[in-house]
Write an enzyme that holds these catalytic residues in place. Structure first.
Site, PDB file in Angstrom:
ATOM      1  N   CYS A 114       0.819  -1.226   0.000  1.00 27.08           N
ATOM      2  CA  CYS A 114       0.000   0.000   0.000  1.00 27.08           C
ATOM      3  C   CYS A 114       0.845   1.264   0.000  1.00 27.08           C
ATOM      4  O   CYS A 114       0.332   2.348  -0.282  1.00 27.08           O
ATOM      5  CB  CYS A 114      -0.945   0.011   1.189  1.00 27.08           C
ATOM      6  SG  CYS A 114      -1.984  -1.445   1.261  1.00 27.08           S
ATOM      7  N   HIS A 254      -3.728   7.164   2.892  1.00 23.80           N
ATOM      8  CA  HIS A 254      -4.118   5.835   2.428  1.00 23.80           C
ATOM      9  C   HIS A 254      -5.498   5.530   2.999  1.00 23.80           C
ATOM     10  O   HIS A 254      -5.788   5.823   4.164  1.00 23.80           O
ATOM     11  CB  HIS A 254      -3.086   4.806   2.909  1.00 23.80           C
ATOM     12  CG  HIS A 254      -3.431   3.417   2.514  1.00 23.80           C
ATOM     13  ND1 HIS A 254      -3.862   3.085   1.250  1.00 23.80           N
ATOM     14  CD2 HIS A 254      -3.421   2.252   3.220  1.00 23.80           C
ATOM     15  CE1 HIS A 254      -4.104   1.794   1.202  1.00 23.80           C
ATOM     16  NE2 HIS A 254      -3.844   1.258   2.378  1.00 23.80           N
ATOM     17  N   ASN A 284     -10.235  -0.176   0.519  1.00 19.11           N
ATOM     18  CA  ASN A 284      -8.774  -0.083   0.437  1.00 19.11           C
ATOM     19  C   ASN A 284      -8.321  -0.665  -0.904  1.00 19.11           C
ATOM     20  O   ASN A 284      -8.507  -1.851  -1.158  1.00 19.11           O
ATOM     21  CB  ASN A 284      -8.193  -0.872   1.621  1.00 19.11           C
ATOM     22  CG  ASN A 284      -6.681  -0.895   1.653  1.00 19.11           C
ATOM     23  OD1 ASN A 284      -6.010  -0.517   0.694  1.00 19.11           O
ATOM     24  ND2 ASN A 284      -6.142  -1.359   2.765  1.00 19.11           N
TER      25      ASN A 284
END
Ligand code: COA
Length: 327
Positions: A114, A254, A284
């Site tokens: 990520c 994020h 996500n």
């Protein structure tokens, strides 16, 4: 920090059409909309069509970013794709995108889960500073639905598919990237992983039976790490930029969990309207989360010339990264 001022020249994004809602997930695992919304903030996510792979999503986001920068493919000197869900082991997804775009430049994938998009910005910025390249296409693209176990309620509620892209290159003095902060702690690698399909455990009937081709996550441990590291990384990048927390006009975090974002906002003493939040729509998307959020912030007119942005993320590895940009 930079001898050559480098910043973002254009942004783009693409998300697949198919929507997977919390209600849909209620039919698949023992969960409910209220639990998912209060614990994560996520309401729905996008799922790639059966004939769509990561390079297809990346290609569409890339085309938009190049056009948004007012450039053509021939202006691009290098392509970096941050992903943990490449179409295949090799060729790289970046090479597949290069061919689709009709580009002639070098291309490679970067693996930092990520945090991959921030890691790719650091890499691209450094290569421009070195004089090797002038304009670099940086893409974060994922089809996490392909590595998600839709019988595991601990993970399947969180992830979605999408792609975001930027072109980076020289910008007027005083603008662009002001600082970077990246880090890794490989001792935490076990907390978030896909263990099957690599050289340690090649694909076999056993790895399939054990669901080792899907994401394993120690949710609570990752949560604690995320809360700590998002604040640390953002604060450090802000300090390195010679700014204070109050200078930040927009935080682009994020998009893993609304509670992680809220704790970062508290730590940075910023109000919620200072954060770009779109995880309710997409969940996500790993390396794609930050560039998609940035592209949407630009689309929505939330970013003006001279604004000070802080992009910050964390993920598998464990890894983290942050950057401060004057737009
Ligand atoms: N629906 C309903 N109940 C669920 C559930 C779901 N989808 N998932 C877990 N639960 C249950 C658990 O089984 C547990 O029940 P128990 O108390 O009977 O054992 C209870 O809810 C609480 O679980 P817990 O794991 O403590 O919840 P949480 O508040 O920590 O939230 C996460 C779980 C996954 C949302 C949270 O830990 C998280 O966001 N972690 C970080 C994830 C992340 O960022 N990953 C990506 C990194 S890039």
């Amino acid at each position: 920090m930079n001898a050559i001022p480098v910043g973002i020249l254009g942004t783009g994004k693409y998300v697949p059409e198919q929507v997977l809602t919390n209600k849909d997930l209620e039919q698949m695992v023992e969960t409910n909309d209220e639990w998912i919304v209060t614990r994560t903030g996520i309401k729905e996510r996008r799922i790639a069509a059966s004939d769509e792979a990561t390079s297809d999503l990346a290609f569409k986001a890339a085309e938009q970013a190049i056009a948004n920068a007012g450039l053509t493919v021939d202006d691009i000197d290098l392509i970096i794709v941050a992903t943990v869900t490449p179409d295949m082991s090799f060729p790289s997804t970046a090479c597949l995108v290069q061919a689709r775009l009709g580009a002639k430049c070098p291309a490679f994938d970067l693996s930092a889960a990520c945090s991959g998009f921030i890691y790719s910005l650091v890499t691209g910025n450094g290569l421009i500073q070195s004089g090797l390249y002038k304009r670099i296409l940086v893409i974060g693209a994922e089809t996490l639905s392909r590595i998600t176990d839709y019988t595991d309620r601990n993970t399947c509620i969180l992830f979605g598919d999408g792609a975001g892209a930027v072109v980076i290159g020289e910008v007027p003095a005083g603008r662009g990237f002001q600082s970077f902060e990246i880090g890794a702690d490989g001792t935490g690698g076990e907390l978030l992983k896909v263990s099957g399909g690599g050289s340690r455990k090649p694909a076999s009937a056993e790895t399939v039976a054990n669901k080792e081709h899907s994401i394993y996550m120690a949710g609570n441990e990752v949560f604690k790490f995320a809360v700590r590291i998002m604040g640390n990384a953002a604060e450090s990048a802000i300090e390195k930029a010679g700014l204070t927390k109050a200078d930040i006009d927009l935080l682009v975090p994020h998009q893993a969990n609304i509670r992680i974002i809220q704790s970062s906002l508290n730590r940075l003493e910023l109000s919620e309207d200072k954060a770009m939040i779109n995880l309710d729509k997409y969940g996500n998307m790993s390396a794609a989360s930050i560039p998609v959020a940035l592209a949407e912030a630009v689309e929505q007119g939330r970013v003006k010339e001279g604004d000070k942005l802080c992009l910050v993320g964390f993920g598998g590895g464990l890894t983290w990264g942050a950057t401060v940009i004057v737009w």
